[in-house]
Enzyme design. Structure first.
Site, PDB file in Angstrom:
ATOM      1  N   CYS A   2       0.835  -1.190   0.000  1.00 41.09           N
ATOM      2  CA  CYS A   2       0.000   0.000   0.000  1.00 41.09           C
ATOM      3  C   CYS A   2       0.874   1.247   0.000  1.00 41.09           C
ATOM      4  CB  CYS A   2      -0.917  -0.007   1.223  1.00 41.09           C
ATOM      5  SG  CYS A   2      -0.014  -0.009   2.795  1.00 41.09           S
ATOM      6  N   ASP A  98      -0.492 -10.601   7.299  1.00 39.69           N
ATOM      7  CA  ASP A  98       0.705 -10.280   8.066  1.00 39.69           C
ATOM      8  C   ASP A  98       0.608  -8.975   8.848  1.00 39.69           C
ATOM      9  OD1 ASP A  98       0.615  -8.798   5.763  1.00 39.69           O
ATOM     10  OD2 ASP A  98       2.715  -9.055   5.228  1.00 39.69           O
ATOM     11  N   ILE A 288      10.342  -7.325 -22.187  1.00 37.24           N
ATOM     12  CA  ILE A 288      10.419  -6.141 -23.044  1.00 37.24           C
ATOM     13  C   ILE A 288      11.229  -6.474 -24.287  1.00 37.24           C
ATOM     14  CG2 ILE A 288      11.644  -3.931 -23.241  1.00 37.24           C
ATOM     15  CD1 ILE A 288       8.996  -3.523 -21.994  1.00 37.24           C
ATOM     16  N   SER A 367      10.791 -10.234  -9.220  1.00 35.16           N
ATOM     17  CA  SER A 367      11.898  -9.650  -9.977  1.00 35.16           C
ATOM     18  C   SER A 367      13.214 -10.275  -9.530  1.00 35.16           C
ATOM     19  CB  SER A 367      11.921  -8.130  -9.736  1.00 35.16           C
ATOM     20  OG  SER A 367      13.152  -7.564 -10.131  1.00 35.16           O
ATOM     21  N   GLY A 368      14.192 -10.262 -10.426  1.00 33.50           N
ATOM     22  CA  GLY A 368      15.515 -10.798 -10.102  1.00 33.50           C
ATOM     23  C   GLY A 368      16.480  -9.748  -9.574  1.00 33.50           C
TER      24      GLY A 368
END
Length: 639
Positions: A2, A98, A288, A367-368
């Site tokens: 958020c 959580d 991409i 993501s890496g």
């Protein structure tokens, strides 16, 4: 996930609502406000529902006895284990997510509970018992948190700077030291932002506010560089494989669809290969591409064939988004979301992927990011290692080679031109000490070129200050040396202020949460203890490549590193010429007063002629002017 915001000190009616509105894109699923005018405290939150989508997990979340209030942004991946401990201590839960675990942990343990969290987070906890407001940011700085003191005794905070700018008394004066760093690195260093009045809370840090006391800032975590080194390489390799799998599985937990960034490089491919068996064939991947005709000047390695091959092998759907020069029309909108003139074209690619993911119904993307900082994956580490043997050379021949290298063409098109550009960049640093050489290689533009384009007034204000100074002071303060000192700088400054920053802002702009399994805290605590030769040898990311064998195809493991970006050189040379002339016209430059008009045009002319590669400087100048128009010239940041 958020956006959070709030203030403490003098109460201002309606400010919390305006702060929520300014970052409403971060929380399209709901919002809430807590205000205590008597205490001078207010907390706001806009919600993106990821875990426990029910109203029971709504925020601000109040303690059962009314003794505290929490607003929180992020994910805690070990919340189930923490919940078991708290349940055993008598706590009762009414939600399955959580947030409530964090609230009860703060009630039970106070601020030290933060050190037990494995996750990505920024939170504000108002403890009515102690009358203290506690802010905290996760150890790696995955989630952003900014603060300001508009007047003594007052505190503003928010997930984005534009929320703070809703305060009518907050100064919008630019910080030219930070702007100089943006021209060099594309980001500001340390706690600086592009605004003098606004600071970013550093990763792994608490901030405490109490009425009548100075604001206290304290680090609670630092990467364990320099601690006892592991010697059992075979055991470490097996442990690394296990940790990579465990981290990926932890971060797949969500009550909404999860997808993946898949560039075709080692890092994203490894995450994808680990996630696929656990998540099943419905895991959407996004990548991409751009026409190869656009790649004649930039000469970036081609990722797309590798991404396609891996997706086919794993049976996963791959969504391809093509970058074209017209995406530059997005720049004003993206600059507003970024809050600062962060000039990396990769932000465009990130935004488009997240936008496409959201349109496909995906609210979480793995993501890496983080691997290059942890495992020495950037070419600059390899260059520093290769040049280490030159330390014994006399200074005079090193200076001569550097001077000759500066005469090489910097912006020829084609493969040969790209090689010349790299050779020039490396050899021109031969005469510098190692830390200066490293920080110069981190930069896109040399200090001399940056100083040349500033207006006389800005040059006088900066005096002799360089873009390196803050980072050099940081390196000295860590007490580290060698490779560990340089890694720590990248992990503590470059990663949170640049890569993680734009990824958070671009993903949250469209209501998507980006997670980074390779920055799992357990993994980071292990890898930062590895000896240097486990990370860097004849190739980069040595131990990670070994761990990936058998999981990822060798063709991906052994291929050269390719950056995640866009063909900005070609765009600037041809497609965006009109944009350049509009934003850097003589009247626009003189009205702004930050740059020297003739120096800017000379920098462009040298690039266009192929003599010097100053295209990133041009991109940064364009971004800075767009940022100034949105945040300096318009009230409330143009919100």
């Amino acid at each position: 996930m958020c956006g959070i915001s709030g203030f403490a000190g003098d109460y201002l009616q309606g400010l919390t609502s305006r702060m929520n509105t300014a970052q409403a894109h971060r929380g399209p699923d709901g919002q809430g406000i807590f205000e205590d005018p008597a205490a001078g405290v207010a907390l706001g939150q806009v919600r993106l529902s990821i875990l426990d989508l029910s109203p029971a997990a709504a925020q601000p979340m109040h303690a059962p006895d009314g003794c505290g209030v929490l607003v929180y942004n992020g994910e805690i991946y070990n919340f189930r284990e923490l919940r078991q401990d708290l349940t055993a201590r008598g706590h009762r839960f009414h939600s399955t997510g959580d947030t409530e675990v964090l609230l009860h942990g703060l009630l039970e343990y106070g601020a030290p509970f933060t050190t037990r969290l494995n996750g990505i987070f920024a939170f504000a906890w108002w403890d009515a018992r102690t009358r203290e407001l506690l802010l905290a940011r996760d150890p790696l700085g995955v989630k952003p948190l900014y603060y300001a003191e508009p007047a003594p005794g007052q505190l503003l905070f928010g997930s984005e700077i534009k929320a703070l700018l809703q305060h009518p008394g907050l100064s919008r004066e630019p910080d030219f030291t930070a702007l100089q760093q943006h021209l060099a690195y594309c980001h500001a260093a340390g706690e600086r932002t592009a605004f003098k009045a606004v600071k970013r809370l550093a990763p792994g840090t608490w901030l405490r506010w109490r009425s009548g006391r100075p604001i206290a800032v304290q680090r609670y975590w630092q990467a364990p560089f320099g601690e006892a080194r592991l010697q059992d390489r075979a055991g470490a390799l097996a442990d690394l494989r296990g940790q990579l799998l465990a981290a990926t599985r932890r971060q797949l937990v969500a009550d909404v669809p999860v997808g993946l960034f898949l560039s075709g490089g080692l890092d994203s491919s490894l995450i994808t290969a680990l996630a696929a068996p656990a998540a099943g064939a419905g895991l959407d991947c996004f990548t991409i591409s751009y026409p190869q005709a656009d790649n004649q000047l930039d000469r970036a390695a081609e990722d797309l064939p590798h991404a396609r091959a891996l997706a086919r092998r794993l049976g996963l759907p791959l969504h391809e988004i093509e970058l074209r020069p017209q995406v530059a029309d997005l720049l004003p909108e993206l600059v507003w979301h970024l809050d600062e003139p962060l000039a990396d074209p990769a932000a465009i690619a990130c935004f488009l992927i997240c936008q496409q993911a959201r349109e496909q119904g995906v609210k979480v993307l793995l993501s890496g990011q983080g691997v290059d900082e942890l495992f020495c994956g950037y070419p600059r580490y390899q260059v520093l290692r290769a040049m280490g043997g030159l330390a014994g050379w006399p200074l005079a021949p090193r200076r001569l080679i550097a001077a000759l290298a500066a005469r090489l063409p910097g912006a020829w098109e084609g493969r040969f031109g790209a090689q010349l550009r790299r050779v020039r960049r490396i050899l021109s640093e031969l005469a510098q000490p190692p830390s200066t050489r490293f920080l110069n290689l981190c930069a896109n533009t040399p200090q001399a070129e940056i100083s040349r384009v500033w207006s006389p007034g800005v040059r006088d204000a900066l005096h002799t200050e360089t873009f390196r100074d803050d980072c050099q002071r940081h390196i000295v303060e860590t007490g580290l040396s060698g490779l560990a000192a340089l890694q720590e700088r990248d992990l503590a400054i470059y990663l949170p202020n640049h890569n993680l920053n734009y990824t958070d802002k671009m993903s949250m702009a469209v209501g998507v949460e980006a997670r980074v399994p390779l920055l799992d805290l357990e993994l980071v605590n292990a890898v930062t203890r590895y000896p240097a030769d486990w990370l860097l040898g004849r190739e980069t990311k040595v131990l990670l490549r070994e761990a990936a064998r058998g999981i990822v195809p060798d063709s991906i493991i052994d291929r050269p590193k390719a950056g995640f970006g866009a063909p900005y050189r070609k765009w600037l040379r041809y497609d965006l010429a009109d944009l350049w002339h509009d934003l850097t016209s003589e009247s626009a430059v003189k009205a702004r007063g930050w740059f020297d008009y003739r120096a800017l045009q000379e920098a462009r002319a040298r690039s266009q002629a192929g003599r010097d590669d100053l295209y990133m400087l041009q991109w940064a100048v364009l971004t800075m002017e767009l940022w100034a128009r949105r945040f300096i010239d318009q009230p409330s940041g143009g919100a």
